[in-house]
Scaffold this motif. Structure first.
Motif, PDB file in Angstrom:
ATOM      1  N   ALA A   1      -2.254   3.080  -9.345  1.00 17.30           N
ATOM      2  CA  ALA A   1      -3.607   2.939  -8.815  1.00 17.30           C
ATOM      3  C   ALA A   1      -3.751   1.498  -8.341  1.00 17.30           C
ATOM      4  O   ALA A   1      -3.500   0.565  -9.106  1.00 17.30           O
ATOM      5  N   HIS A   2      -4.093   1.316  -7.085  1.00 17.21           N
ATOM      6  CA  HIS A   2      -4.206  -0.059  -6.586  1.00 17.21           C
ATOM      7  C   HIS A   2      -5.295  -0.187  -5.527  1.00 17.21           C
ATOM      8  O   HIS A   2      -5.702   0.795  -4.895  1.00 17.21           O
ATOM      9  N   ILE A   3      -5.751  -1.415  -5.350  1.00 16.06           N
ATOM     10  CA  ILE A   3      -6.659  -1.777  -4.275  1.00 16.06           C
ATOM     11  C   ILE A   3      -6.012  -2.911  -3.487  1.00 16.06           C
ATOM     12  O   ILE A   3      -5.431  -3.830  -4.073  1.00 16.06           O
ATOM     13  N   SER A   4      -6.083  -2.801  -2.175  1.00 17.06           N
ATOM     14  CA  SER A   4      -5.404  -3.762  -1.304  1.00 17.06           C
ATOM     15  C   SER A   4      -6.391  -4.352  -0.299  1.00 17.06           C
ATOM     16  O   SER A   4      -7.286  -3.655   0.205  1.00 17.06           O
ATOM     17  N   TYR A   5      -6.194  -5.626  -0.005  1.00 14.32           N
ATOM     18  CA  TYR A   5      -6.962  -6.319   1.030  1.00 14.32           C
ATOM     19  C   TYR A   5      -5.973  -6.851   2.065  1.00 14.32           C
ATOM     20  O   TYR A   5      -4.914  -7.376   1.712  1.00 14.32           O
TER      21      TYR A   5
ATOM     22  N   GLU B   1       2.677  15.662  -8.049  1.00 11.70           N
ATOM     23  CA  GLU B   1       2.162  14.329  -7.726  1.00 11.70           C
ATOM     24  C   GLU B   1       0.928  14.437  -6.827  1.00 11.70           C
ATOM     25  O   GLU B   1       1.034  14.442  -5.606  1.00 11.70           O
ATOM     26  N   PRO B   2      -0.259  14.548  -7.414  1.00 14.24           N
ATOM     27  CA  PRO B   2      -1.475  14.504  -6.603  1.00 14.24           C
ATOM     28  C   PRO B   2      -1.773  13.067  -6.173  1.00 14.24           C
ATOM     29  O   PRO B   2      -1.411  12.113  -6.864  1.00 14.24           O
ATOM     30  N   PHE B   3      -2.443  12.917  -5.050  1.00 17.07           N
ATOM     31  CA  PHE B   3      -2.809  11.584  -4.580  1.00 17.07           C
ATOM     32  C   PHE B   3      -4.137  11.640  -3.843  1.00 17.07           C
ATOM     33  O   PHE B   3      -4.519  12.664  -3.263  1.00 17.07           O
ATOM     34  N   ILE B   4      -4.849  10.529  -3.872  1.00 17.08           N
ATOM     35  CA  ILE B   4      -6.049  10.323  -3.073  1.00 17.08           C
ATOM     36  C   ILE B   4      -6.052   8.882  -2.601  1.00 17.08           C
ATOM     37  O   ILE B   4      -5.804   7.970  -3.390  1.00 17.08           O
ATOM     38  N   ARG B   5      -6.289   8.692  -1.301  1.00 16.93           N
ATOM     39  CA  ARG B   5      -6.216   7.358  -0.705  1.00 16.93           C
ATOM     40  C   ARG B   5      -7.366   7.203   0.292  1.00 16.93           C
ATOM     41  O   ARG B   5      -7.761   8.166   0.954  1.00 16.93           O
ATOM     42  N   ALA B   6      -7.887   6.001   0.379  1.00 22.04           N
ATOM     43  CA  ALA B   6      -9.003   5.739   1.283  1.00 22.04           C
ATOM     44  C   ALA B   6      -8.827   4.361   1.902  1.00 22.04           C
ATOM     45  O   ALA B   6      -8.145   3.494   1.344  1.00 22.04           O
ATOM     46  N   GLY B   7      -9.461   4.158   3.062  1.00 17.64           N
ATOM     47  CA  GLY B   7      -9.330   2.865   3.714  1.00 17.64           C
ATOM     48  C   GLY B   7     -10.506   2.535   4.608  1.00 17.64           C
ATOM     49  O   GLY B   7     -11.215   3.430   5.094  1.00 17.64           O
ATOM     50  N   TYR B   8     -10.707   1.237   4.812  1.00 18.48           N
ATOM     51  CA  TYR B   8     -11.724   0.712   5.716  1.00 18.48           C
ATOM     52  C   TYR B   8     -11.106  -0.413   6.529  1.00 18.48           C
ATOM     53  O   TYR B   8     -10.345  -1.233   6.002  1.00 18.48           O
TER      54      TYR B   8
ATOM     55  N   ALA C   1      -7.980  -1.050   1.210  1.00 21.02           N
ATOM     56  CA  ALA C   1      -7.328   0.235   0.966  1.00 21.02           C
ATOM     57  C   ALA C   1      -7.343   0.521  -0.525  1.00 21.02           C
ATOM     58  O   ALA C   1      -7.172  -0.384  -1.351  1.00 21.02           O
ATOM     59  N   LEU C   2      -7.541   1.779  -0.849  1.00 22.58           N
ATOM     60  CA  LEU C   2      -7.536   2.232  -2.236  1.00 22.58           C
ATOM     61  C   LEU C   2      -6.559   3.394  -2.349  1.00 22.58           C
ATOM     62  O   LEU C   2      -6.554   4.295  -1.501  1.00 22.58           O
ATOM     63  N   SER C   3      -5.742   3.384  -3.397  1.00 24.21           N
ATOM     64  CA  SER C   3      -4.737   4.435  -3.569  1.00 24.21           C
ATOM     65  C   SER C   3      -4.628   4.828  -5.034  1.00 24.21           C
ATOM     66  O   SER C   3      -4.569   3.961  -5.913  1.00 24.21           O
TER      67      SER C   3
ATOM     68  N   ASN D   1       0.826  -1.227   0.000  1.00 27.81           N
ATOM     69  CA  ASN D   1       0.000   0.000   0.000  1.00 27.81           C
ATOM     70  C   ASN D   1       0.852   1.266   0.000  1.00 27.81           C
ATOM     71  O   ASN D   1       0.620   2.197   0.759  1.00 27.81           O
ATOM     72  N   ILE D   2       1.839   1.322  -0.881  1.00 27.84           N
ATOM     73  CA  ILE D   2       2.712   2.486  -0.926  1.00 27.84           C
ATOM     74  C   ILE D   2       2.428   3.323  -2.172  1.00 27.84           C
ATOM     75  O   ILE D   2       1.784   2.881  -3.113  1.00 27.84           O
ATOM     76  N   TYR D   3       2.922   4.535  -2.120  1.00 21.36           N
ATOM     77  CA  TYR D   3       2.889   5.433  -3.268  1.00 21.36           C
ATOM     78  C   TYR D   3       4.137   6.307  -3.192  1.00 21.36           C
ATOM     79  O   TYR D   3       4.993   6.086  -2.319  1.00 21.36           O
ATOM     80  N   GLY D   4       4.273   7.284  -4.074  1.00 20.92           N
ATOM     81  CA  GLY D   4       5.548   7.991  -4.191  1.00 20.92           C
ATOM     82  C   GLY D   4       5.963   8.824  -3.003  1.00 20.92           C
ATOM     83  O   GLY D   4       7.138   9.160  -2.862  1.00 20.92           O
ATOM     84  N   LEU D   5       5.028   9.182  -2.104  1.00 21.45           N
ATOM     85  CA  LEU D   5       5.336  10.057  -0.975  1.00 21.45           C
ATOM     86  C   LEU D   5       5.210   9.332   0.367  1.00 21.45           C
ATOM     87  O   LEU D   5       5.113   9.977   1.407  1.00 21.45           O
ATOM     88  N   ALA D   6       5.208   8.026   0.357  1.00 21.87           N
ATOM     89  CA  ALA D   6       4.885   7.251   1.559  1.00 21.87           C
ATOM     90  C   ALA D   6       6.082   6.959   2.463  1.00 21.87           C
ATOM     91  O   ALA D   6       5.900   6.357   3.524  1.00 21.87           O
TER      92      ALA D   6
END
Length: 412
Positions: free
Chosen positions: A276-280, A310-317, A298-300, A186-191
């Protein structure tokens, strides 16, 4: 041997798979081979090597020659982090340091793209004097999260000691040993919590109860040129301060953190920024720690625009499992300066604290973080950081708390 692997890949995945893609992509796979993201050992070594200077150039020439001749590359660095807040229920400041020695040694097939490498990292995380560590500051102010992730009082620990193997010209790769799941999950360029964001919510995510470093394995495959799948299993009770007990914990307790991720990338060289990824994830019940079983999603989404933005949007449950947040939504924007050194980022987050972890009736909280990473010299980085913690969930008497931080890094 490479021809046989290519034939096997074509038979397994079909002629439309990545096995049949362009020579340009094959070159990219060879020149950007790392399994992990920016915070991994390979990621840190590559980032350090990209910074040019005449200062101590003979030393860095020696490191480059050592890597070329033997396949051995390494880094030594020291971090210091100070954080202070405007209001607190207890302590108001955290101050600590981290000493790290890390490296990668290509031992098998180092002259081709199916190489095997030994990855290692040893750390000493310590506080200064009577200060608490920045990792503990969140609980002092009633905030459901971590204002700093890696700056603890762990002492000596082995946080990486694993084998990394590439197969099918690096279209398939796996790691096995003592791992840090936050290096690749669940990483991205600024993590990167060392060099980029400080708050957990903008890194791996406060909705994911990632365990401490411990024994595990992960595998990554490219299904097509633009689609990857990542899966892993790690010890949910990892303890880097006791690496010799890793096997007893992994096989004896048999409590695991497992995860699967599917993602879309634009180009392999930019696989973490254009992503763009989805994680379980699933966390087993931890009997000794008293933490219930849980799972989450998780969605990123992140994208490099015009090479610098580098814009980003991430969400999680999250459903239990020891996560700090049940739901979260994060968005922001990073700017990579043209010299490929300095970096500016602003992020904003909404989070609903986990009732399973903190209890019922807590208000939603909001987080804003702004940081600016400055490369004063090749070996010296300074990162001032401002965080606004709005409606801290366990401090109902305060609507907003300001946090001011300053990180420094010296590397060789």
């Amino acid at each position: 041997m490479n021809q046989l692997l290519l034939i096997a890949c074509l038979l397994l995945l079909g002629p439309g798979s990545l096995c049949a893609q362009s020579e340009h992509l094959l070159d990219t796979l060879k020149s950007n081979p790392g399994f992990g993201g920016p915070s991994s050992v390979d990621g840190q070594i590559d980032r350090d090597a990209s910074h040019k200077t005449d200062f101590l150039q003979s030393y860095f020439d020696f490191k480059n020659a050592l890597k070329e001749e033997s396949g051995f590359s390494y880094g030594i660095d020291y971090f210091s982090n100070y954080q202070t807040v405007s209001e607190s229920l207890g302590e108001k400041s955290g101050f600590s340091g981290v000493f790290r020695v890390f490296g990668s040694w290509d031992l098998v097939g180092k002259k081709n793209s199916n190489k095997g490498s030994l990855i290692f990292k040893v750390e000493n995380r310590h506080k200064y004097g009577n200060y608490i560590v920045p990792q503990s500051l969140g609980s002092e102010i009633g905030y459901a999260g971590l204002t700093s992730i890696t700056f603890s009082n762990m002492g000596w620990g082995m946080t990486n000691f694993y084998w990394q193997q590439q197969l099918l010209n690096n279209r398939l790769a796996f790691v096995v040993g003592i791992l840090d799941a936050t290096d690749f999950f669940n990483i991205y360029g600024l993590a990167d919590p060392w060099n980029d964001v400080s708050n957990l919510t903008f890194s791996t995510g406060a909705h994911i109860p990632v365990p401490n470093q411990g024994l595990g394995f992960a595998i990554r495959g490219l299904v097509t040129e633009n689609i990857y799948i990542l899966a892993g299993l790690e010890d949910a009770n990892g303890d880097p301060t006791n690496p010799m007990g890793s096997f007893d914990s992994f096989f004896g307790d048999a409590e695991y953190f497992t995860h699967v991720e599917a993602g879309l990338i634009g180009d392999y060289a930019k696989r973490f920024t254009d992503n763009a990824h989805i994680s379980y994830w699933h966390a087993a019940k931890r009997k000794a720690a008293g933490i219930p079983e849980g799972w989450g999603l998780a969605l990123s989404l992140s994208k490099i625009i015009s090479n610098y933005w580098e814009p980003f949007i991430r969400a999680g449950y999250a459903d239990k499992g020891g996560a700090m947040l049940e739901n979260s939504l994060d968005l922001g924007l990073g700017y990579h300066f043209p010299d490929n050194n300095n970096q500016l980022s602003l992020g904003a987050s909404w989070g609903k604290p986990s009732e399973s972890t903190f209890g019922e009736g807590l208000r939603d909280q909001y987080t804003v973080e702004l940081y600016y990473r400055m490369h004063v010299a090749r070996i010296l980085t300074i990162t001032p950081d401002i965080q606004l913690l709005i409606n801290p969930a366990m401090n109902p008497s305060k609507d907003i708390i300001a946090l001011f931080g300053l990180r420094g890094r010296v590397s060789f």
